[in-house]
Design a protein around this motif. Sequence first.
Motif, PDB file in Angstrom:
ATOM      1  N   UNK A  62       0.831  -1.209   0.000  1.00 57.11           N
ATOM      2  CA  UNK A  62       0.000   0.000   0.000  1.00 57.11           C
ATOM      3  C   UNK A  62       0.863   1.256   0.000  1.00 57.11           C
ATOM      4  N   UNK A  63       1.997   1.204   0.686  1.00 60.67           N
ATOM      5  CA  UNK A  63       2.917   2.337   0.689  1.00 60.67           C
ATOM      6  C   UNK A  63       3.515   2.613  -0.680  1.00 60.67           C
ATOM      7  N   UNK A  64       3.374   1.657  -1.586  1.00 63.64           N
ATOM      8  CA  UNK A  64       3.856   1.806  -2.964  1.00 63.64           C
ATOM      9  C   UNK A  64       2.704   1.926  -3.950  1.00 63.64           C
ATOM     10  N   UNK A  65       1.500   2.182  -3.433  1.00 67.74           N
ATOM     11  CA  UNK A  65       0.289   2.269  -4.246  1.00 67.74           C
ATOM     12  C   UNK A  65       0.020   0.967  -4.997  1.00 67.74           C
ATOM     13  N   UNK A  66       0.276  -0.150  -4.328  1.00 68.97           N
ATOM     14  CA  UNK A  66       0.004  -1.479  -4.869  1.00 68.97           C
ATOM     15  C   UNK A  66      -0.824  -2.251  -3.850  1.00 68.97           C
ATOM     16  N   UNK A  67      -1.316  -3.405  -4.273  1.00 70.41           N
ATOM     17  CA  UNK A  67      -2.082  -4.264  -3.378  1.00 70.41           C
ATOM     18  C   UNK A  67      -1.755  -5.712  -3.643  1.00 70.41           C
ATOM     19  N   UNK A  68      -2.370  -6.593  -2.885  1.00 68.76           N
ATOM     20  CA  UNK A  68      -2.133  -8.024  -3.067  1.00 68.76           C
ATOM     21  C   UNK A  68      -2.554  -8.504  -4.454  1.00 68.76           C
ATOM     22  N   UNK A  69      -3.435  -7.774  -5.109  1.00 69.12           N
ATOM     23  CA  UNK A  69      -3.851  -8.146  -6.465  1.00 69.12           C
ATOM     24  C   UNK A  69      -2.706  -8.001  -7.477  1.00 69.12           C
ATOM     25  N   UNK A  70      -1.637  -7.323  -7.098  1.00 70.15           N
ATOM     26  CA  UNK A  70      -0.489  -7.140  -7.985  1.00 70.15           C
ATOM     27  C   UNK A  70       0.606  -8.184  -7.758  1.00 70.15           C
ATOM     28  N   UNK A  71       0.400  -9.074  -6.808  1.00 68.81           N
ATOM     29  CA  UNK A  71       1.414 -10.078  -6.466  1.00 68.81           C
ATOM     30  C   UNK A  71       1.430 -11.180  -7.518  1.00 68.81           C
ATOM     31  N   UNK A  72       2.631 -11.496  -8.006  1.00 64.31           N
ATOM     32  CA  UNK A  72       2.779 -12.575  -8.985  1.00 64.31           C
ATOM     33  C   UNK A  72       3.457 -13.801  -8.392  1.00 64.31           C
ATOM     34  N   UNK A  73       4.192 -13.628  -7.292  1.00 63.72           N
ATOM     35  CA  UNK A  73       4.939 -14.736  -6.700  1.00 63.72           C
ATOM     36  C   UNK A  73       5.087 -14.516  -5.207  1.00 63.72           C
ATOM     37  N   UNK A  74       4.931 -15.591  -4.448  1.00 66.99           N
ATOM     38  CA  UNK A  74       5.159 -15.552  -3.001  1.00 66.99           C
ATOM     39  C   UNK A  74       6.079 -16.696  -2.615  1.00 66.99           C
ATOM     40  N   UNK A  97      -8.313 -13.841  -3.956  1.00 64.92           N
ATOM     41  CA  UNK A  97      -9.448 -14.486  -4.616  1.00 64.92           C
ATOM     42  C   UNK A  97      -9.023 -15.860  -5.147  1.00 64.92           C
ATOM     43  N   UNK A  98      -9.944 -16.801  -5.173  1.00 64.92           N
ATOM     44  CA  UNK A  98      -9.644 -18.176  -5.584  1.00 64.92           C
ATOM     45  C   UNK A  98      -9.062 -18.250  -6.997  1.00 64.92           C
ATOM     46  N   UNK A  99      -9.460 -17.300  -7.856  1.00 65.66           N
ATOM     47  CA  UNK A  99      -8.980 -17.343  -9.243  1.00 65.66           C
ATOM     48  C   UNK A  99      -7.761 -16.454  -9.487  1.00 65.66           C
ATOM     49  N   UNK A 100      -7.153 -15.925  -8.404  1.00 66.78           N
ATOM     50  CA  UNK A 100      -5.980 -15.045  -8.553  1.00 66.78           C
ATOM     51  C   UNK A 100      -4.908 -15.382  -7.516  1.00 66.78           C
ATOM     52  N   UNK A 101      -4.603 -16.662  -7.391  1.00 70.09           N
ATOM     53  CA  UNK A 101      -3.564 -17.083  -6.455  1.00 70.09           C
ATOM     54  C   UNK A 101      -2.189 -16.913  -7.106  1.00 70.09           C
ATOM     55  N   UNK A 102      -1.262 -16.225  -6.443  1.00 65.99           N
ATOM     56  CA  UNK A 102       0.071 -16.054  -7.022  1.00 65.99           C
ATOM     57  C   UNK A 102       0.803 -17.392  -7.126  1.00 65.99           C
ATOM     58  N   UNK A 103       1.790 -17.455  -8.003  1.00 66.31           N
ATOM     59  CA  UNK A 103       2.719 -18.580  -7.985  1.00 66.31           C
ATOM     60  C   UNK A 103       3.359 -18.591  -6.597  1.00 66.31           C
ATOM     61  N   UNK A 118       6.815 -18.196  10.796  1.00 69.79           N
ATOM     62  CA  UNK A 118       6.603 -17.956   9.367  1.00 69.79           C
ATOM     63  C   UNK A 118       7.240 -16.642   8.931  1.00 69.79           C
ATOM     64  N   UNK A 119       7.655 -16.619   7.677  1.00 69.20           N
ATOM     65  CA  UNK A 119       8.072 -15.407   6.983  1.00 69.20           C
ATOM     66  C   UNK A 119       7.610 -15.569   5.541  1.00 69.20           C
ATOM     67  N   UNK A 120       7.177 -14.487   4.925  1.00 64.48           N
ATOM     68  CA  UNK A 120       6.746 -14.519   3.524  1.00 64.48           C
ATOM     69  C   UNK A 120       7.349 -13.318   2.811  1.00 64.48           C
ATOM     70  N   UNK A 121       7.894 -13.565   1.620  1.00 64.38           N
ATOM     71  CA  UNK A 121       8.307 -12.449   0.761  1.00 64.38           C
ATOM     72  C   UNK A 121       7.501 -12.528  -0.540  1.00 64.38           C
ATOM     73  N   UNK A 122       7.494 -11.432  -1.285  1.00 63.07           N
ATOM     74  CA  UNK A 122       6.647 -11.338  -2.475  1.00 63.07           C
ATOM     75  C   UNK A 122       7.393 -10.709  -3.644  1.00 63.07           C
ATOM     76  N   UNK A 123       6.899 -11.018  -4.827  1.00 63.76           N
ATOM     77  CA  UNK A 123       7.247 -10.277  -6.036  1.00 63.76           C
ATOM     78  C   UNK A 123       5.926  -9.768  -6.599  1.00 63.76           C
ATOM     79  N   UNK A 124       5.849  -8.471  -6.848  1.00 65.03           N
ATOM     80  CA  UNK A 124       4.653  -7.860  -7.426  1.00 65.03           C
ATOM     81  C   UNK A 124       5.037  -7.212  -8.753  1.00 65.03           C
TER      82      UNK A 124
END
Length: 128
Positions: A62-74, A97-103, A118-124
């Motif tokens: 959100x601090x980058x004007x993005x959201x989880x919908x922009x995530x392509x990989x976790x 959403x069920x139809x937008x699960x990242x790799x 747990x720890x999680x990192x992302x690529x958006x």
Amino acid sequence: MQFHMIANGPKPVAPFSHAVETDGFVFVTGQMPDTPDAPGVLPEGIEAQTRNVMENLRTVLAGLDLGLEHVVMARVYLTRFQEDYDAMNETYRSFFPADRLPARTCVGVTGLAYDALIEIDLVARRPE
């Protein structure tokens, strides 16, 4: 490249940026299950820790004007893989959403900062 630190983001546990952006891709550093208001204080259990990690990731995005919908990989790292995998998946799944699960990659590790479960990192990807 742009190196981002989010003003209201989680306190880093080591020398790193919250995210690094290049060529439309945003690489978000792995987040811990503490909160910006209580650095180093972790809730009990994998469900609560997964929620906190995902909320921290959402805050950085959100601090980058993005959201989880922009995530392509976790990438998910679990210290108690066998014990926590199913419960983590249920909580993690609720953020997408069920139809937008990242790799995704999920691995068991021997330890994480703060003795987190747990720890999680992302690529958006920034929209064009």
